[in-house]
Enzyme design. Structure first.
Site, short mmCIF file in Angstrom:
data_model
loop_
_atom_site.label_atom_id
_atom_site.label_comp_id
_atom_site.label_asym_id
_atom_site.label_seq_id
_atom_site.Cartn_x
_atom_site.Cartn_y
_atom_site.Cartn_z
N CYS A 103 -2.03 -0.21 15.77
CA CYS A 103 -1.83 -0.17 14.32
C CYS A 103 -2.52 -1.34 13.62
O CYS A 103 -2.35 -2.49 14.01
CB CYS A 103 -0.33 -0.20 14.03
SG CYS A 103 0.04 -0.34 12.27
N CYS A 119 -2.56 7.25 9.15
CA CYS A 119 -1.51 6.62 9.93
C CYS A 119 -2.03 5.44 10.75
O CYS A 119 -3.02 5.56 11.46
CB CYS A 119 -0.98 7.68 10.87
SG CYS A 119 0.71 7.50 11.19
N CYS A 175 2.68 -3.31 17.08
CA CYS A 175 2.22 -2.07 17.74
C CYS A 175 0.71 -2.17 17.94
O CYS A 175 -0.03 -2.48 17.01
CB CYS A 175 2.59 -0.86 16.90
SG CYS A 175 4.37 -0.75 16.62
N CYS A 177 3.57 -6.36 8.45
CA CYS A 177 4.57 -5.95 9.45
C CYS A 177 4.60 -6.98 10.58
O CYS A 177 3.57 -7.51 10.98
CB CYS A 177 4.22 -4.58 10.02
SG CYS A 177 5.53 -3.93 11.09
N GLU A 187 0.83 -1.20 0.00
CA GLU A 187 0.00 0.00 0.00
C GLU A 187 0.86 1.25 0.00
O GLU A 187 1.87 1.34 0.69
CB GLU A 187 -0.91 0.01 1.22
CG GLU A 187 -2.05 -0.96 1.06
CD GLU A 187 -2.92 -1.05 2.30
OE1 GLU A 187 -4.00 -0.48 2.30
OE2 GLU A 187 -2.48 -1.69 3.26
N CYS A 212 3.66 8.39 0.94
CA CYS A 212 3.98 7.51 2.07
C CYS A 212 4.07 6.09 1.50
O CYS A 212 3.08 5.56 1.02
CB CYS A 212 2.86 7.64 3.10
SG CYS A 212 3.03 6.51 4.48
#
Ligand code: SF4
Length: 363
Positions: free
Chosen positions: A121, A346, A118, A114, A94, A107
């Site tokens: 996220c 984000c 976190c 990942c 993405e 970005c």
């Protein structure tokens, strides 16, 4: 290699020279191909009409400038665009384009998914599929710039890049650095390191490596908690390298800054969790303890999602947090959320393809 073909988007000019030598072509063809892929942003050799027909077909047999497929594109009310691409082995990638009056930002992702967990996220929920190659990193910019400005057209006011999409960039360090070097070439996209920011969740040894690079981009460190107890919970990477170790690496990085440069700590504000007065005070104390002076804090209001157990902070609390930092001599900025409605903000990248999102193109 992509489906048996070499992905030349991740090649330095010298590597293209080697490829030309292998197939008995002169060196200058390598530079034509590099410019064709990087500067003119062409995604097939057939479009490189400055190459002889025979060479176009010969190189097309063994190499390709296009490994990624653009699967879909979502456009936010605020103009932000989210691109969902696929690698040849079907992994999601993405990339987000964020327009603004005087500069645009892309970005990009350094990994598909990942592995760091976190807690705030959505990408973490995907897990890690794999790290992206240098070519797959560069190709994201090529696809986005072509979509926004048209194939090969110049960008009107330059572009900033941030490595804040899917993945932890410092867990794909070599490919990331190679991609950034390729993109900084004058014969290519010409996006110089000063216009690039790499964001890490705190892979401490790589912060030292990054600090020692000659031409390096800007650094952002995602902190989001001022002490180990809270950071262990929000960002489990803290159990591997704790806040003090992270701050020492940050100080080492600070010492390598040139005149006028600063670096960034990012702090995602989670309502009632890490946004209280005590947290702001403790953050200011932490920076003082480690004598960190050339820093700014980006306060990022949390972008909520059903699968995440947090709510955004009240706007007054965000302002209060900022004021406390400023009253203690710490520069703080509040980042305006962009592209929330299309899962582009984000912490929201999770390869979402829900039909209720505004999908402008499907390729
Ligand atoms: S915030 Fe960044 S490092 Fe943490 S899980 Fe999400 S993508 Fe990975």
């Amino acid at each position: 290699m992509m489906n048996g073909k070499q992905h030349v988007t991740g090649f330095f000019p010298a590597e293209l020279v080697d490829l030309m030598t292998e197939i008995g072509e002169p060196r200058y063809r390598a530079h034509q191909i590099f410019r064709g892929v990087q500067q003119r942003r062409l995604r097939s050799f057939d479009e490189m009409t400055d190459l002889p027909l025979a060479l176009r077909s010969k190189i097309g047999e063994i190499a390709t400038p296009a490994a990624l497929t653009l699967e879909s594109k979502y456009v936010s009310e605020d103009g932000t665009r989210r691109f969902l691409m696929r690698t040849p082995d079907g992994r999601p990638v993405e990339t987000v384009y964020i327009p603004s009056e005087n500069r645009d930002t892309i970005c990009f992702s350094s990994q598909s998914g990942c592995q760091l967990k976190c807690d705030f996220c959505l990408t973490a929920k995907l897990g890690l599929f794999r790290s992206l190659t240098a070519g797959e990193i560069v190709e994201q910019m090529i696809i986005v710039l072509n979509d926004v400005y048209g194939v090969g057209a110049e960008t009107p006011h330059g572009t900033n890049l941030v490595a804040m999409g899917e993945g932890e960039p410092f867990l794909n360090f070599e490919n990331l650095i190679k991609a950034l070097e390729i993109m900084s070439s004058e014969e290519g996209l010409f996006i110089v390191p000063g216009r690039v920011t790499v964001s890490t969740a705190g892979i401490v040894p790589r912060i030292y490596d990054f600090a020692s690079l000659d031409r390096r981009p800007n650094l952002a460190i995602s902190l989001s908690a001022p002490d180990d107890e809270l950071r262990d919970k929000l960002m489990p990477i803290n159990r591997r390298w704790n806040v003090n170790e992270l701050m020492r690496a940050a100080k080492a990085f600070e010492k390598t800054l040139k005149r006028g440069e600063r670096f960034t700590f990012e702090y995602v504000l989670l309502g009632g969790v890490n946004d209280q007065v005590v947290h702001a005070e403790s953050l200011a104390r932490l920076l003082k303890k480690h004598d960190l002076q050339r820093v700014k804090i980006n306060l990022i209001p949390h972008n909520p999602a059903e699968q995440l157990p947090y709510r955004p902070s009240d706007p007054e609390q965000v302002l209060r947090f900022k004021e406390i930092l400023e009253s203690r001599g710490v520069s703080a900025y509040i980042r305006r959320p962009r592209g929330r409605d299309i899962y582009a903000a984000c912490g929201q990248l999770a390869a979402k393809t829900e039909p209720n999102l505004v999908q402008i193109a499907s390729v």
